[in-house]
Design a protein around this motif. Structure first.
Motif, PDB file in Angstrom:
ATOM      1  N   SER A   4       0.857  -1.179   0.000  1.00 23.22           N
ATOM      2  CA  SER A   4       0.000   0.000   0.000  1.00 23.22           C
ATOM      3  C   SER A   4       0.894   1.229   0.000  1.00 23.22           C
ATOM      4  CB  SER A   4      -0.902   0.002   1.240  1.00 23.22           C
ATOM      5  OG  SER A   4      -1.510   1.268   1.413  1.00 23.22           O
ATOM      6  N   ILE A   5       0.816   2.029  -1.063  1.00 21.76           N
ATOM      7  CA  ILE A   5       1.683   3.205  -1.173  1.00 21.76           C
ATOM      8  C   ILE A   5       1.554   4.133   0.040  1.00 21.76           C
ATOM      9  CG2 ILE A   5       1.788   5.423  -2.405  1.00 21.76           C
ATOM     10  CD1 ILE A   5       3.693   3.560  -3.593  1.00 21.76           C
ATOM     11  N   PRO A   6       0.351   4.435   0.539  1.00 21.28           N
ATOM     12  CA  PRO A   6       0.293   5.297   1.726  1.00 21.28           C
ATOM     13  C   PRO A   6       1.102   4.744   2.894  1.00 21.28           C
ATOM     14  CG  PRO A   6      -1.878   5.107   0.740  1.00 21.28           C
ATOM     15  CD  PRO A   6      -1.007   4.117   0.034  1.00 21.28           C
ATOM     16  N   ASP A   7       1.072   3.426   3.084  1.00 24.64           N
ATOM     17  CA  ASP A   7       1.844   2.804   4.159  1.00 24.64           C
ATOM     18  C   ASP A   7       3.336   2.833   3.853  1.00 24.64           C
ATOM     19  OD1 ASP A   7       2.328   1.012   6.514  1.00 24.64           O
ATOM     20  OD2 ASP A   7       2.893  -0.389   4.925  1.00 24.64           O
ATOM     21  N   LEU A   8       3.707   2.499   2.627  1.00 21.83           N
ATOM     22  CA  LEU A   8       5.125   2.484   2.255  1.00 21.83           C
ATOM     23  C   LEU A   8       5.742   3.871   2.370  1.00 21.83           C
ATOM     24  CD1 LEU A   8       5.025   0.165  -0.906  1.00 21.83           C
ATOM     25  CD2 LEU A   8       5.607  -0.466   1.437  1.00 21.83           C
ATOM     26  N   LEU A   9       5.006   4.895   1.944  1.00 21.63           N
ATOM     27  CA  LEU A   9       5.541   6.251   1.996  1.00 21.63           C
ATOM     28  C   LEU A   9       5.841   6.680   3.427  1.00 21.63           C
ATOM     29  CD1 LEU A   9       3.253   8.074  -0.614  1.00 21.63           C
ATOM     30  CD2 LEU A   9       5.630   7.360  -0.924  1.00 21.63           C
ATOM     31  N   MET A  10       5.031   6.241   4.377  1.00 15.42           N
ATOM     32  CA  MET A  10       5.226   6.638   5.770  1.00 15.42           C
ATOM     33  C   MET A  10       6.432   5.945   6.400  1.00 15.42           C
ATOM     34  SD  MET A  10       3.270   9.009   6.805  1.00 15.42           S
ATOM     35  CE  MET A  10       3.490   8.799   8.573  1.00 15.42           C
ATOM     36  N   ARG A  11       7.021   4.982   5.686  1.00 13.54           N
ATOM     37  CA  ARG A  11       8.179   4.265   6.232  1.00 13.54           C
ATOM     38  C   ARG A  11       9.455   4.515   5.430  1.00 13.54           C
ATOM     39  NH1 ARG A  11       7.556  -1.108   5.900  1.00 13.54           N
ATOM     40  NH2 ARG A  11       5.602  -1.209   4.748  1.00 13.54           N
ATOM     41  N   LEU A  12       9.442   5.554   4.601  1.00 17.02           N
ATOM     42  CA  LEU A  12      10.630   5.874   3.805  1.00 17.02           C
ATOM     43  C   LEU A  12      11.765   6.389   4.680  1.00 17.02           C
ATOM     44  CD1 LEU A  12       9.203   7.797   0.699  1.00 17.02           C
ATOM     45  CD2 LEU A  12      10.014   5.438   0.774  1.00 17.02           C
ATOM     46  N   VAL A  13      12.984   5.962   4.348  1.00 20.01           N
ATOM     47  CA  VAL A  13      14.204   6.535   4.913  1.00 20.01           C
ATOM     48  C   VAL A  13      15.046   7.015   3.744  1.00 20.01           C
ATOM     49  CG1 VAL A  13      16.295   6.131   6.253  1.00 20.01           C
ATOM     50  CG2 VAL A  13      14.152   5.016   6.926  1.00 20.01           C
ATOM     51  N   ALA A  14      15.346   8.306   3.710  1.00 24.18           N
ATOM     52  CA  ALA A  14      16.062   8.890   2.570  1.00 24.18           C
ATOM     53  C   ALA A  14      17.561   8.809   2.764  1.00 24.18           C
ATOM     54  CB  ALA A  14      15.636  10.340   2.372  1.00 24.18           C
ATOM     55  N   GLY A  15      18.253   8.419   1.697  1.00 20.85           N
ATOM     56  CA  GLY A  15      19.708   8.441   1.701  1.00 20.85           C
ATOM     57  C   GLY A  15      20.237   9.840   1.407  1.00 20.85           C
ATOM     58  N   SER A  16      21.546   9.956   1.337  1.00 23.97           N
ATOM     59  CA  SER A  16      22.187  11.258   1.126  1.00 23.97           C
ATOM     60  C   SER A  16      22.600  11.488  -0.317  1.00 23.97           C
ATOM     61  CB  SER A  16      23.433  11.362   2.018  1.00 23.97           C
ATOM     62  OG  SER A  16      24.375  10.339   1.689  1.00 23.97           O
ATOM     63  N   ASP A  17      22.347  10.517  -1.210  1.00 22.30           N
ATOM     64  CA  ASP A  17      22.932  10.541  -2.552  1.00 22.30           C
ATOM     65  C   ASP A  17      21.996  11.146  -3.599  1.00 22.30           C
ATOM     66  OD1 ASP A  17      21.145   8.451  -2.292  1.00 22.30           O
ATOM     67  OD2 ASP A  17      22.367   6.990  -3.375  1.00 22.30           O
ATOM     68  N   LEU A  18      21.396  12.278  -3.282  1.00 20.76           N
ATOM     69  CA  LEU A  18      20.528  12.953  -4.255  1.00 20.76           C
ATOM     70  C   LEU A  18      21.345  13.440  -5.445  1.00 20.76           C
ATOM     71  CD1 LEU A  18      17.743  14.221  -5.036  1.00 20.76           C
ATOM     72  CD2 LEU A  18      18.501  16.261  -3.787  1.00 20.76           C
ATOM     73  N   GLU A  19      20.885  13.126  -6.655  1.00 25.47           N
ATOM     74  CA  GLU A  19      21.467  13.648  -7.887  1.00 25.47           C
ATOM     75  C   GLU A  19      20.349  14.232  -8.731  1.00 25.47           C
ATOM     76  OE1 GLU A  19      23.356  10.377  -9.843  1.00 25.47           O
ATOM     77  OE2 GLU A  19      25.205  10.564  -8.682  1.00 25.47           O
ATOM     78  N   PHE A  20      20.633  15.362  -9.392  1.00 26.60           N
ATOM     79  CA  PHE A  20      19.629  15.988 -10.252  1.00 26.60           C
ATOM     80  C   PHE A  20      19.812  15.455 -11.668  1.00 26.60           C
ATOM     81  CE2 PHE A  20      19.874  18.764  -6.611  1.00 26.60           C
ATOM     82  CZ  PHE A  20      18.535  19.017  -6.352  1.00 26.60           C
ATOM     83  N   ARG A  21      19.134  14.348 -11.935  1.00 33.82           N
ATOM     84  CA  ARG A  21      19.252  13.653 -13.205  1.00 33.82           C
ATOM     85  C   ARG A  21      18.115  13.986 -14.152  1.00 33.82           C
ATOM     86  NH1 ARG A  21      22.576   8.871 -12.491  1.00 33.82           N
ATOM     87  NH2 ARG A  21      21.538   7.994 -14.316  1.00 33.82           N
ATOM     88  N   GLY A  22      16.986  14.468 -13.632  1.00 35.02           N
ATOM     89  CA  GLY A  22      15.820  14.742 -14.460  1.00 35.02           C
ATOM     90  C   GLY A  22      15.007  15.864 -13.855  1.00 35.02           C
ATOM     91  N   SER A  23      13.720  15.913 -14.189  1.00 36.09           N
ATOM     92  CA  SER A  23      12.862  16.952 -13.637  1.00 36.09           C
ATOM     93  C   SER A  23      12.262  16.541 -12.293  1.00 36.09           C
ATOM     94  CB  SER A  23      11.735  17.287 -14.621  1.00 36.09           C
ATOM     95  OG  SER A  23      10.968  16.133 -14.927  1.00 36.09           O
ATOM     96  N   THR A  24      12.320  15.255 -11.948  1.00 37.43           N
ATOM     97  CA  THR A  24      11.915  14.766 -10.635  1.00 37.43           C
ATOM     98  C   THR A  24      13.029  13.864 -10.119  1.00 37.43           C
ATOM     99  OG1 THR A  24       9.581  14.811 -11.260  1.00 37.43           O
ATOM    100  CG2 THR A  24      10.161  13.514  -9.333  1.00 37.43           C
ATOM    101  N   ASN A  25      13.493  14.108  -8.894  1.00 35.18           N
ATOM    102  CA  ASN A  25      14.677  13.419  -8.394  1.00 35.18           C
ATOM    103  C   ASN A  25      14.504  13.035  -6.932  1.00 35.18           C
ATOM    104  OD1 ASN A  25      16.699  14.026 -10.774  1.00 35.18           O
ATOM    105  ND2 ASN A  25      15.714  15.980 -10.297  1.00 35.18           N
ATOM    106  N   ALA A  26      15.201  11.978  -6.553  1.00 31.36           N
ATOM    107  CA  ALA A  26      15.163  11.519  -5.166  1.00 31.36           C
ATOM    108  C   ALA A  26      16.479  10.824  -4.842  1.00 31.36           C
ATOM    109  CB  ALA A  26      13.994  10.554  -4.937  1.00 31.36           C
ATOM    110  N   PRO A  27      16.881  10.838  -3.585  1.00 29.92           N
ATOM    111  CA  PRO A  27      18.017  10.006  -3.172  1.00 29.92           C
ATOM    112  C   PRO A  27      17.587   8.553  -3.082  1.00 29.92           C
ATOM    113  CG  PRO A  27      17.036  11.043  -1.254  1.00 29.92           C
ATOM    114  CD  PRO A  27      16.283  11.576  -2.457  1.00 29.92           C
TER     115      PRO A  27
END
Length: 450
Positions: free
Chosen positions: A415-438
């Protein structure tokens, strides 16, 4: 109307809007889209494909009361423009009423001097330079030990110019370029083949990684896939590599889209002002980022754009609204209208990224202990009403913080709502496109395997 075979774009739009009003429209907006592009493809060290494109198109939207119609054409002659106006007005008179249609509120329109977003690279490469880039990328990929075949290398350059004029006085124009390089090759061992590829795009060709670096990465990714196995079904931590982690943001963007909210097909309906991501997590939009692939001085209805946090400290702050969806919700446009030459406007974001965390990818793997590192995704499926989500993936199984073997032919789901609430973001953000995430870690995800 001006009869020049190649009329000035600004004068052309003024002529078309003026003619639409004269023909009976209460309001009108017109756009021109110009594009030039050159793409080169090579395979096995030889030129395989050359594609050139030059286009100049016109779009017109007219309003008669609460009725609207849109038309478009690539023929910009005075005779065709005259017929285009006549057809648009006739269509609008017959169209069903749309109580929410209309031009953007005048006080929301972008005004003043547009910011310099540095989107245009004046260094236009010729075919020989692009071919050299494509060959260098493919050669580097083929040189990796274990690579046995090639799907090719490519390099491209394109330029686009967008001009918008409305009958209530807005006029705006901007242009930009995009350069890209990519390679894709095949590695083989014991009769089993695996594919690997890499590619990047940027506003300026000089901002791209070297073709040799991209090609070597493509080759290494193919070789690393050799020996891939299936997994038995289980629940385990899953890490989405930063190259593809932005795919996890797509369901959010769709769910906060004004048109989806007005239709009631959003798993986030009723969640405005509520937490949808973990505490401390921000989803940031930067439309004025210099050289950004999603940068723009105004949206496709002329509404001013602004830097904002769509999610602030985990809390959803806004819907993505164009003029129509804003009117339906009793709100105002947020400057997210997106449209082509014909048809009503949709919505889109402008340079969106998830704020990075403090852990490197290696630290995320170590923290998770054992789990699946996802490096590619395919065939995602989402139920927009409740957020049930699944996608095919491949990547690497790791144990005790170390890669054990590559993995293919598995599906992750939840369930995306559940998965989103358990995200842990890394430090390796790169701007590769118009939407980006670590890189993103989720502590427990259902994995369907053999």
């Amino acid at each position: 109307m001006a009869s020049s075979p190649n009329p000035d774009p600004a004068e052309l739009l003024e002529d078309v809007v003026r003619a639409a009003l004269k023909a009976g429209a209460d309001a009108a907006e017109a756009v021109t889209a110009e594009r030039r592009a050159l793409s080169i493809g090579v395979r096995m060290g030889a030129l395989e494909e050359v594609e050139r494109e030059e286009s100049r198109d016109l779009g017109l939207r007219v309003f008669i009361g609460k009725r609207q119609a849109t038309v478009s054409s690539s023929d910009l002659s005075a005779e065709t423009r005259e017929r285009l106006v006549e057809r648009a007005v006739a269509m609008a008179k017959l169209a069903p009423e749309d109580p929410w249609c209309g031009l953007a509120d005048p006080d929301l329109l972008a005004s003043g001097e547009a910011p310099d977003l540095d989107l245009f690279d004046a260094d236009e490469p010729d075919a020989a330079r692009l071919e050299a880039r494509a060959l260098e990328a493919e050669d580097a990929a083929r040189a990796v030990e274990g690579v046995t075949n090639s799907e090719g290398g490519s390099a491209s350059w394109s330029m686009g110019r967008w001009r918008l004029l409305t009958s209530d006085g807005f006029t705006g124009v901007y242009r930009g370029t995009v350069s890209s390089t990519s390679a894709s090759v095949i590695a083989e061992r014991d009769g089993v083949m695996e594919r690997g590829g890499e590619g990047r795009a940027a506003r300026y060709g000089s901002d791209l990684p070297s073709p040799a670096l991209l090609g070597r990465d493509a080759g290494e990714r193919a070789v690393q896939r050799l020996g891939a196995r299936k997994l038995s079904s289980r629940t385990a931590p899953v890490i989405f590599e930063n190259r593809i982690a932005a795919s996890l943001l797509s369901p959010i963007i769709g769910a906060v889209s004004g048109p989806a909210v007005t239709r009631g097909v959003s798993f986030l309906k009723g969640k405005l002002g509520q937490r949808i991501l973990p505490e401390g997590m921000d989803l940031i939009e930067e439309p004025f980022r210099p050289r950004g692939l999603g940068s723009t001085p105004f949206d496709d209805e002329g509404v001013r754009v602004q830097e904002r946090k769509l999610v602030d400290d985990g809390v959803l702050t806004t819907w993505l609204l164009n003029t129509s969806s804003a009117a339906q919700l009793g709100l105002r446009s947020t400057g997210h209208a997106s449209r082509g030459l014909a048809g009503p406007a949709g919505v889109s974001t402008h340079n969106l990224h998830l704020k990075p965390g403090e852990r490197t990818l290696a630290q995320l793997v170590a923290d998770a202990g054992s789990g699946l590192l996802v490096t590619s995704m395919f065939g995602p499926s989402l139920n927009p009403d409740n957020g049930d989500w699944s996608t095919g993936v491949s990547g690497f199984w790791f144990e005790d913080g170390e890669i054990v073997h590559p993995v293919n032919e598995v599906t992750v789901a939840g369930s995306i709502p559940d998965l989103l609430m358990r995200l842990v973001a890394g430090s390796d953000l790169e701007f590769r496109g118009s939407t980006n995430a670590p890189s993103l870690l989720i502590d427990g995800v259902a994995i369907a395997g053999a």
